[in-house]
Design an enzyme around this catalytic site. Structure first.
Site, PDB file in Angstrom:
ATOM      1  N   ASN A   1      19.716 -44.018  30.263  1.00 51.38           N
ATOM      2  CA  ASN A   1      19.291 -44.202  28.875  1.00 51.38           C
ATOM      3  C   ASN A   1      19.248 -45.674  28.502  1.00 51.38           C
ATOM      4  O   ASN A   1      18.321 -46.140  27.832  1.00 51.38           O
ATOM      5  CB  ASN A   1      20.268 -43.458  27.955  1.00 51.38           C
ATOM      6  CG  ASN A   1      19.851 -43.546  26.498  1.00 51.38           C
ATOM      7  OD1 ASN A   1      18.730 -43.215  26.152  1.00 51.38           O
ATOM      8  ND2 ASN A   1      20.760 -43.997  25.649  1.00 51.38           N
TER       9      ASN A   1
ATOM     10  N   THR B   1      16.298 -47.612  30.889  1.00 52.54           N
ATOM     11  CA  THR B   1      14.904 -47.160  30.753  1.00 52.54           C
ATOM     12  C   THR B   1      14.419 -47.195  29.316  1.00 52.54           C
ATOM     13  O   THR B   1      13.216 -47.295  29.066  1.00 52.54           O
ATOM     14  CB  THR B   1      14.721 -45.736  31.317  1.00 52.54           C
ATOM     15  OG1 THR B   1      15.532 -44.825  30.571  1.00 52.54           O
ATOM     16  CG2 THR B   1      15.094 -45.685  32.784  1.00 52.54           C
ATOM     17  N   ASP B   2      15.346 -47.106  28.344  1.00 54.80           N
ATOM     18  CA  ASP B   2      14.957 -47.150  26.929  1.00 54.80           C
ATOM     19  C   ASP B   2      15.115 -48.539  26.333  1.00 54.80           C
ATOM     20  O   ASP B   2      14.999 -48.714  25.127  1.00 54.80           O
ATOM     21  CB  ASP B   2      15.814 -46.172  26.113  1.00 54.80           C
ATOM     22  CG  ASP B   2      15.229 -44.770  26.152  1.00 54.80           C
ATOM     23  OD1 ASP B   2      14.274 -44.571  26.920  1.00 54.80           O
ATOM     24  OD2 ASP B   2      15.727 -43.890  25.437  1.00 54.80           O
TER      25      ASP B   2
ATOM     26  N   ASP C   1     -17.173 -58.551   0.315  1.00 54.75           N
ATOM     27  CA  ASP C   1     -17.970 -59.538  -0.396  1.00 54.75           C
ATOM     28  C   ASP C   1     -18.894 -60.223   0.606  1.00 54.75           C
ATOM     29  O   ASP C   1     -18.605 -60.258   1.804  1.00 54.75           O
ATOM     30  CB  ASP C   1     -17.064 -60.594  -1.040  1.00 54.75           C
ATOM     31  CG  ASP C   1     -16.322 -60.049  -2.241  1.00 54.75           C
ATOM     32  OD1 ASP C   1     -16.865 -59.172  -2.921  1.00 54.75           O
ATOM     33  OD2 ASP C   1     -15.184 -60.482  -2.487  1.00 54.75           O
TER      34      ASP C   1
ATOM     35  N   GLU D   1      15.287 -35.538  31.802  1.00 55.22           N
ATOM     36  CA  GLU D   1      16.733 -35.516  32.035  1.00 55.22           C
ATOM     37  C   GLU D   1      17.340 -34.173  31.638  1.00 55.22           C
ATOM     38  O   GLU D   1      18.169 -33.601  32.374  1.00 55.22           O
ATOM     39  CB  GLU D   1      17.403 -36.650  31.250  1.00 55.22           C
ATOM     40  CG  GLU D   1      17.085 -38.037  31.792  1.00 55.22           C
ATOM     41  CD  GLU D   1      17.557 -39.138  30.857  1.00 55.22           C
ATOM     42  OE1 GLU D   1      18.711 -39.052  30.397  1.00 55.22           O
ATOM     43  OE2 GLU D   1      16.773 -40.062  30.572  1.00 55.22           O
TER      44      GLU D   1
ATOM     45  N   ILE E   1      18.464 -38.107  22.455  1.00 52.64           N
ATOM     46  CA  ILE E   1      18.104 -38.399  21.060  1.00 52.64           C
ATOM     47  C   ILE E   1      17.644 -39.848  20.947  1.00 52.64           C
ATOM     48  O   ILE E   1      18.405 -40.769  21.232  1.00 52.64           O
ATOM     49  CB  ILE E   1      19.292 -38.140  20.119  1.00 52.64           C
ATOM     50  CG1 ILE E   1      19.686 -36.656  20.175  1.00 52.64           C
ATOM     51  CG2 ILE E   1      18.958 -38.546  18.686  1.00 52.64           C
ATOM     52  CD1 ILE E   1      20.939 -36.306  19.424  1.00 52.64           C
TER      53      ILE E   1
ATOM     54  N   VAL F   1      23.229 -38.326  23.842  1.00 44.29           N
ATOM     55  CA  VAL F   1      22.905 -39.731  23.567  1.00 44.29           C
ATOM     56  C   VAL F   1      21.599 -40.106  24.258  1.00 44.29           C
ATOM     57  O   VAL F   1      20.745 -40.794  23.701  1.00 44.29           O
ATOM     58  CB  VAL F   1      24.048 -40.660  24.030  1.00 44.29           C
ATOM     59  CG1 VAL F   1      23.599 -42.114  23.999  1.00 44.29           C
ATOM     60  CG2 VAL F   1      25.268 -40.465  23.161  1.00 44.29           C
ATOM     61  N   ALA F   2      21.435 -39.629  25.503  1.00 38.95           N
ATOM     62  CA  ALA F   2      20.225 -39.961  26.257  1.00 38.95           C
ATOM     63  C   ALA F   2      18.992 -39.304  25.670  1.00 38.95           C
ATOM     64  O   ALA F   2      17.904 -39.873  25.678  1.00 38.95           O
ATOM     65  CB  ALA F   2      20.398 -39.527  27.710  1.00 38.95           C
TER      66      ALA F   2
ATOM     67  N   ASP G   1     -10.850 -59.042  -9.445  1.00 42.59           N
ATOM     68  CA  ASP G   1     -10.844 -58.175  -8.267  1.00 42.59           C
ATOM     69  C   ASP G   1      -9.507 -57.471  -8.081  1.00 42.59           C
ATOM     70  O   ASP G   1      -9.421 -56.528  -7.279  1.00 42.59           O
ATOM     71  CB  ASP G   1     -11.150 -58.992  -6.999  1.00 42.59           C
ATOM     72  CG  ASP G   1     -12.607 -59.404  -6.910  1.00 42.59           C
ATOM     73  OD1 ASP G   1     -13.466 -58.624  -7.370  1.00 42.59           O
ATOM     74  OD2 ASP G   1     -12.884 -60.496  -6.406  1.00 42.59           O
TER      75      ASP G   1
END
Length: 919
Positions: A743, A746-747, A328, A718, A284, A281-282, A653
């Site tokens: 996880n 920090t994420d 233009d 980790e 991925i 989990v941490a 245009d």
């Protein structure tokens, strides 16, 4: 109210009566009442997921479900604290992911609301713009060339109105519209007095009364509404998903290997299973796509503040790799405030003072002020006012214009001499007109003039013409000179042509004017209806003079173009103006440099594709071109491998805007069709806003890369810590709940804060990145491995230090647990920039990151010192000396990166890349 499909067979009065509306339009109260009754003018969308369903969906990940199962098993085995901690961290992770995805959804909704099309309506007798979704049956709408029809409506007035109904009927030719009632048996495809949602005005203008909105329109049965923004997965998100899957597979293999080793080394099977899932989990980065979407959304919101509205998120990626901007001239590179600066009258050149649309200024011959009562000046300026459809007015202490800027400039010049259109239109009424067209290049009006002979030597029915100098001169046989009407000799004609060239060389746009007294037997009605040919009216004209005007460049554009050059982006000017005028402006702005070429539309037509492609990189200015030429320019650059941004505002245009990698429409002057075909809209029509958007686009991409590298280094660290500790010491350095906590904190907040990092000073001094380059390159992987390896090394130093002192396993794990968290906080500051020192950027220039880091530190201290959390996370308090070791080691994450940036900067300087420190 009757079936909306049968208004075509009713007279206009009957339609008004049945819809309950007058020529003054609906009142605000009635419109609000009908909006509640009929609903908004939008097609129904698929029902959105509720906030609860969105929250529940965060827990459908296989790994999360395994963790929940593991917590249940832990509870059944009597490990209630472990079970509670796992569920708590899973819940917090779900909340964080929910918040990120919810903010991403809101960012998309903001985009949809910002790009909602508008409609011009008449309500309570006044024109006003409203979001088209607020239209109701009975509203009077005004439509003109380039508009997208916002609702089904019955035409009540029209002037040469034609609509493109190909999107509805498949008919390729524009349909001529009428306001006349039709027989009741008229098939739907032939109901020419109706206009339909989603079709476009190809020509002319008109007024119509809305008969149906939303799902009741002809488009109501079709899927989707043209011009809306759909939420789709961006190529960036797809790239991240592939990256995440690659990391995930590699991680699972490593985790499975280490878990099996742990079992072989005697660790309990269930503990290793739980630990393996936690580490997976941490490692991925499941939340990465959501964080990226939020980053993109926040970046788009910043762009809006800088007057650039990105309609679709994938376009942000395109901005980062754009290396050619075709722009233009009028209104984008210039102020679109034409100002008459010179007059040529009675063989004299006069200077006009004053700028912009303020009617304040004087007329000078050299240093001598010229009287505004001069008969030649009056004759010239009178024609400029009467043969004119523009208007100037004062609003909120600012002078504004209505109509074409070129015509408005003539009006302002005349107002400086005391000639005002509102007064002159009453005194000398217009009886007929022959309108301007691109083919004729002139406009003529017929006015009834009763003037004092001393001021203007003409009375009766007078034709006034204005237009291109070569056209006006070609129709003149006489000239108003020295107070008399004289024959226009070839010598004088040549002299006038010389003055035209002289003005053009000074980047002035030149308009010529003429007049002629007409016989009383000429019927103005026949002229307006086409009964008298234009050639018959516009011959034997009397030349009255020239007016030279200039649309001054925007002050900020020159700096923006230099920014583009520094950023490796080529700027190309595309204009319908004369070659000389275009070149003069381009040189002033820094677009046209030495050895660059200027090409006209006719010259472009004479070149074969291969020859043009060979020259395209050296051409900086295209003059006298038509919208169709833009497609050739785009195609030639694309074949050379360039990523092209193209601006546009007209109906014609639209193909070029779609063909370009980045189509940019004008928000003020742009038509609905051009906006719909674009990827981005400039809300201020300013070239500098394109450059600001490119800067933001590059910055968004830089931020995404940086927080990906930040997360990558954490995950690698980790995995390496655990792998080496088990292989080398047969110790589990981190518990499953500690890995989950790392996880989570920090994420969570730090990547979000990194996504709002402002642009650094060097982002526009770098060349555009390679379009083939992915989001994660070898450079990011190397940086992730380097920092991740350093964090692992720090942990192993702690581990050996703790073992040498005989610390308990709880103390050892607490030290490594805390080290990883603090090292990642130092690492967060590293990735504010991959080039610049944190000290040159300024420690507090990204306050959200400071707050995110402080919050994370406080959460970690709670886990270490609050007894309840100590029990849950198996932590013990740390002494001051232990904190000293942890902080000293963790700080090397920042110190080592600072050294890398320093030596990298010195290397760049030696190679001549210029300064890399922004301080």
């Amino acid at each position: 109210m009757r079936d909306t499909g049968v208004y075509y067979d009713q007279e206009i009065n009957s339609v008004f009566k049945e819809l309950g509306v007058s020529e003054a339009g609906l009142s605000s109260e009635e419109a609000e009442k009908r909006l509640k009754e009929y609903g908004v003018n939008e097609l129904k969308e698929k029902e959105k997921a509720s906030a609860l369903r969105l929250f529940v969906s965060q827990f459908r990940s296989v790994l999360i479900l395994i963790l929940i199962t593991a917590s249940i098993i832990s509870a059944l085995l009597g490990e209630l604290i472990d079970a509670a901690v796992i569920l708590f961290t899973v819940f917090l992770a779900g909340v964080l992911s929910f918040v990120q995805e919810y903010r991403a959804e809101k960012a998309i909704e903001l985009l949809r609301s910002l790009t909602s099309p508008e409609a011009t309506v008449i309500r309570e007798g006044a024109e006003k713009k409203i979001p088209s979704k607020e239209l109701v049956p009975g509203d009077l709408i005004l439509i003109q060339t380039g508009d997208r029809i916002p609702a089904d409506a019955r035409i009540i007035k029209e002037f040469n109105l034609k609509t493109d109904e190909s999107s509805l009927t498949g008919e390729s030719l524009p349909v001529k519209k009428s306001s006349e009632a039709l027989p009741s048996e008229t098939p739907e495809a032939d109901r020419t007095n109706m206009v339909y949602t989603g079709t476009a005005v190809a020509y002319g203008r008109g007024c119509a009364v809305v008969t149906a909105t939303g799902m009741e329109t002809a488009f109501g049965e079709l899927a989707g509404l043209l011009g809306t923004i759909e939420r789709s997965r961006t190529p960036l998100q797809e790239s991240l998903d592939k990256f995440g899957r690659w990391i995930g597979i590699a991680t699972l293999i490593i985790v499975a290997f280490v878990a099996m080793l742990g079992v072989l080394y005697g660790f309990p099977l269930f503990d290793m299973f739980l630990w393996g899932v936690a580490l997976a989990v941490a490692a991925i980065p499941e939340a990465l796509p959501a964080v990226v979407t939020v980053g993109l959304g926040l970046g788009v919101r910043r762009m809006v503040k800088r007057h650039a509205l990105v309609r679709k998120l994938p376009s942000v990626e395109t901005l980062g790799v754009t290396n050619v901007i075709c722009s233009d001239k009028t209104g984008t590179l210039t102020q679109n405030k034409m100002t008459v600066e010179k007059l040529c009258v009675n063989e004299q050149v006069l200077k006009v003072t004053g700028v912009g649309y303020s009617p304040e200024g004087n007329f000078f011959k050299g240093e001598t002020k010229v009287s505004v009562d001069d008969v030649h000046l009056q004759a010239l300026l009178l024609g400029a006012v009467l043969c004119n459809d523009a208007g100037i007015f004062k609003e909120d202490e600012k002078w504004e214009i209505k109509g074409d800027p070129t015509e408005a400039a003539l009006m302002v010049a005349a107002a400086k001499a005391g000639l005002h259109k509102t007064e002159l239109d009453k005194e000398y009424p217009r009886l007929a007109e022959i309108p301007f067209s691109s083919e004729r290049k002139r406009m003529t009006t017929l006015n009834k003039v009763e003037a004092d002979a001393d001021n203007f030597p003409l009375n009766g029915l007078v034709a006034f013409s204005k237009g291109a100098p070569e056209v006006i001169l070609g129709s003149c046989t006489k000239i108003f000179l020295d107070g008399e009407i004289k024959t226009l000799s070839p010598e004088i004609k040549q002299l006038i042509s010389g003055k035209v060239r002289e003005m053009a060389d000074q980047a002035l746009r030149v308009i010529a004017l003429s007049f002629r007294s007409l016989a009383e037997d000429i019927s103005p009605e026949k002229v307006s209806s086409g009964g008298r040919p234009a050639e018959e009216i516009e011959e034997d004209m009397v030349f009255s003079g020239l007016m030279g005007m200039r649309d001054p460049p925007r002050e900020e554009v020159k700096t923006a173009i230099q920014k583009c050059a520094d950023a490796g982006i080529k700027t190309v000017m595309i204009t319908g103006d004369h070659k000389i005028t275009a070149s003069a402006i381009a040189k002033e702005l820094g677009i046209l440099k030495e050895n660059d070429l200027t090409l006209t539309g006719s010259e472009l037509d004479s070149l074969g594709d291969a020859e043009f492609e060979d020259k395209v990189e050296r051409i900086s200015v295209y003059a006298r071109v038509y919208p169709i030429h833009k497609l050739r320019v785009i195609d030639a650059f694309k074949k050379k491998g360039y990523v092209v941004a193209m601006t546009g505002d007209g109906v014609n245009d639209a193909p070029a805007l779609k063909a370009a990698d980045m189509g940019i429409a004008m928000g003020i002057t742009g038509t609905d069709v051009s906006k719909e075909a674009s990827s981005m809209i400039l809300t201020d029509d300013n070239f500098a806003s394109i450059v600001a958007a490119v800067e933001e686009g590059r910055n968004i991409f830089k931020n995404i890369r940086n927080f990906i590298t930040y997360g990558l280094s954490a995950h690698i660290g980790e995995v390496l810590i655990v792998l080496i500790a088990i292989l080398g010491w047969r110790i589990l350095p981190l518990l499953a709940v500690q890995i989950l906590w790392i996880n989570l904190i920090t994420d969570g907040l730090p990547p979000m804060a990194l996504s709002v990092e402002p642009p650094d000073s060097g982002v526009m001094r770098q060349k555009p990145r390679n379009v083939e380059e992915g989001i994660v390159t070898r450079r990011e992987i190397a940086a992730g491995l380097g920092i991740g390896g350093l964090i692992a090394l720090q942990a192993l130093i702690i581990l050996t230090w703790a073992l040498d002192r005989g610390f308990s396993i709880e103390k050892l794990q607490t030290l490594i647990f805390t080290l990883v968290v603090f090292s990642e906080m130092f690492n967060a500051f590293n990735w504010r920039s991959d080039r610049y020192s944190i000290f040159s950027l300024g420690l507090f220039t990204n306050k959200p990151l400071v707050y995110a880091v402080l919050t994370t530190i406080i959460l970690q201290l709670i886990v270490i010192y609050v007894p309840l959390f100590q029990t849950a996370f198996r932590t013990v308090p740390l002494s001051l000396s232990e904190w000293g070791v942890v902080l000293a080691l963790a700080s090397t994450t920042l110190i080592s990166m600072e050294l890398v940036k320093y030596f990298s900067g010195r290397s760049h300087k030696k190679k001549g890349y210029g300064k890399i420190n922004s301080g």
